[in-house]
Design a protein around this motif. Structure first.
Motif, PDB file in Angstrom:
ATOM      1  N   ALA A  26       0.807  -1.213   0.000  1.00 51.38           N
ATOM      2  CA  ALA A  26       0.000   0.000   0.000  1.00 51.38           C
ATOM      3  C   ALA A  26       0.842   1.265   0.000  1.00 51.38           C
ATOM      4  O   ALA A  26       0.315   2.361  -0.100  1.00 51.38           O
ATOM      5  N   GLY A  32       1.981  -0.510  14.018  1.00 53.14           N
ATOM      6  CA  GLY A  32       1.011  -1.582  14.188  1.00 53.14           C
ATOM      7  C   GLY A  32       1.603  -2.928  14.563  1.00 53.14           C
ATOM      8  O   GLY A  32       0.902  -3.928  14.547  1.00 53.14           O
ATOM      9  N   THR A  67      -1.350 -10.083   7.681  1.00 58.46           N
ATOM     10  CA  THR A  67      -2.527  -9.258   7.403  1.00 58.46           C
ATOM     11  C   THR A  67      -2.267  -7.782   7.686  1.00 58.46           C
ATOM     12  O   THR A  67      -3.197  -6.996   7.837  1.00 58.46           O
ATOM     13  N   HIS A  68      -0.987  -7.404   7.736  1.00 62.13           N
ATOM     14  CA  HIS A  68      -0.614  -6.027   8.077  1.00 62.13           C
ATOM     15  C   HIS A  68      -1.137  -5.049   7.028  1.00 62.13           C
ATOM     16  O   HIS A  68      -1.289  -5.376   5.850  1.00 62.13           O
ATOM     17  N   GLU A  69      -1.395  -3.839   7.475  1.00 59.39           N
ATOM     18  CA  GLU A  69      -1.920  -2.790   6.587  1.00 59.39           C
ATOM     19  C   GLU A  69      -0.959  -2.453   5.439  1.00 59.39           C
ATOM     20  O   GLU A  69      -1.371  -1.880   4.425  1.00 59.39           O
ATOM     21  N   HIS A  70       0.313  -2.809   5.562  1.00 59.99           N
ATOM     22  CA  HIS A  70       1.255  -2.559   4.463  1.00 59.99           C
ATOM     23  C   HIS A  70       0.860  -3.318   3.203  1.00 59.99           C
ATOM     24  O   HIS A  70       1.237  -2.937   2.099  1.00 59.99           O
TER      25      HIS A  70
END
Length: 295
Positions: free
Chosen positions: A134, A149, A193-196
């Motif tokens: 992202a 996070g 499942t990290h936002e990255h």
């Protein structure tokens, strides 16, 4: 309806293989999850379907689904099992190079024996967009520090770097000294499942023994911790090779066994070599689809 299947594995990474050369693949996500259940179904890390090729340059197509029913773009241990399955079906000869079509594009396989396969996995792609990132890391285009996070634990406290690469599916590779670190149990799923990552990622924790030997554990998106991950072994070697830490041939030891990875660097494709084994054949009573149940 009863489904005939082959149960196979590549150094412990296990699969259900379906012959869809004449009959189209027809399972929905709910049915895949039921088949994957290790208590009430058959159990597998990934489901593989052998189908007619879409690409005329390829002999066959193989579909890949994770245990949670989600599709996958590539599976290194899986393609070796597909090649061994095709050989046993009389469609692939030992010593023959054949192009197979995966969801992420063609790969070339060569049977070294009935149960040993080498695969041209293509050139590793270090562009962040290829792994669904992202954002683009500021310091480097493929190394970033997992601080925002991060879950609690020794790993998060040390802010480990992760090398990101696509092998037809997204991987993040973390160099670590202790593969038994208990915080991995939390950190692996959280990082996957990290936002990255826009679509999640496979997370490999690698310990380097020397320039030719690595030890690896992988938490796969959609499947969890597995005994082996072929694309994960490729990703680990590629990231460390790009850093200049390993030679052109590396043996990667996973919980289920060892794979050989060969890569000469940018401009060259990466080759993975390892075994494929049959476990058993069977039939499975297919439950009603989610649509039929809802209707």
């Amino acid at each position: 309806m009863r489904l005939t299947f082959s149960k196979m594995h590549g150094i412990g990474n296990d699969f259900v293989v379906l012959d869809c050369r004449n009959d189209a693949f027809a399972l929905d996500e709910t049915q895949i999850r039921a088949l994957a259940d290790r208590h009430t179904g058959v159990g597998f890390d990934q489901l593989l379907s052998v189908e007619p090729a879409r690409d005329r340059s390829c002999a066959f197509y193989y579909g890949i689904w994770n245990a949670d029913g989600s599709p996958s773009g590539q599976c290194g241990n899986g393609v070796r099992c597909v090649a061994a399955w095709l050989h046993r079906a009389g469609a692939l000869a030992i010593g023959e190079d054949v192009r197979l079509e995966s969801p992420s594009g063609p790969v070339t396989v060569r049977l070294l024996s009935a149960n040993e396969v080498t695969v041209d996995m293509g050139e590793p792609d270090f562009e962040p967009v290829a792994s669904g990132m992202a954002f683009v890391p500021a310091a480097d285009r493929y190394i970033f520090t997992m601080t925002p996070g991060s879950p609690p634990g020794p790993l998060a406290g040390s802010a480990p770097e992760a090398g990101v690469v696509s092998m037809g599916n997204p991987h993040a590779v973390v160099l670590i000294d202790d593969l038994a670190d208990p915080s991995l149990a939390v950190f692996g799923p959280a990082m996957s499942t990290h936002e990255h990552f826009a679509h999640g990622a496979n997370i490999g924790f690698v310990r380097q023994r020397d320039r030719a030997h690595l030890q690896l554990r992988v938490h796969e998106r959609g499947a969890g911790w597995t005994q082996a991950c072929g694309t994960g072994a490729c990703a680990a070697m590629a990231v460390l090779h790009r850093r200049g830490d390993v030679d052109n041939r590396v043996h990667v030891q996973l919980p289920g066994g060892t794979l050989r990875i060969d890569w000469a660097g940018p401009g060259h494709t990466l080759w993975m070599t390892g075994p494929a084994a049959f476990a058993f054949e069977g039939t499975w009573p297919v439950p009603a689809s989610s649509d039929e149940t809802a209707g």
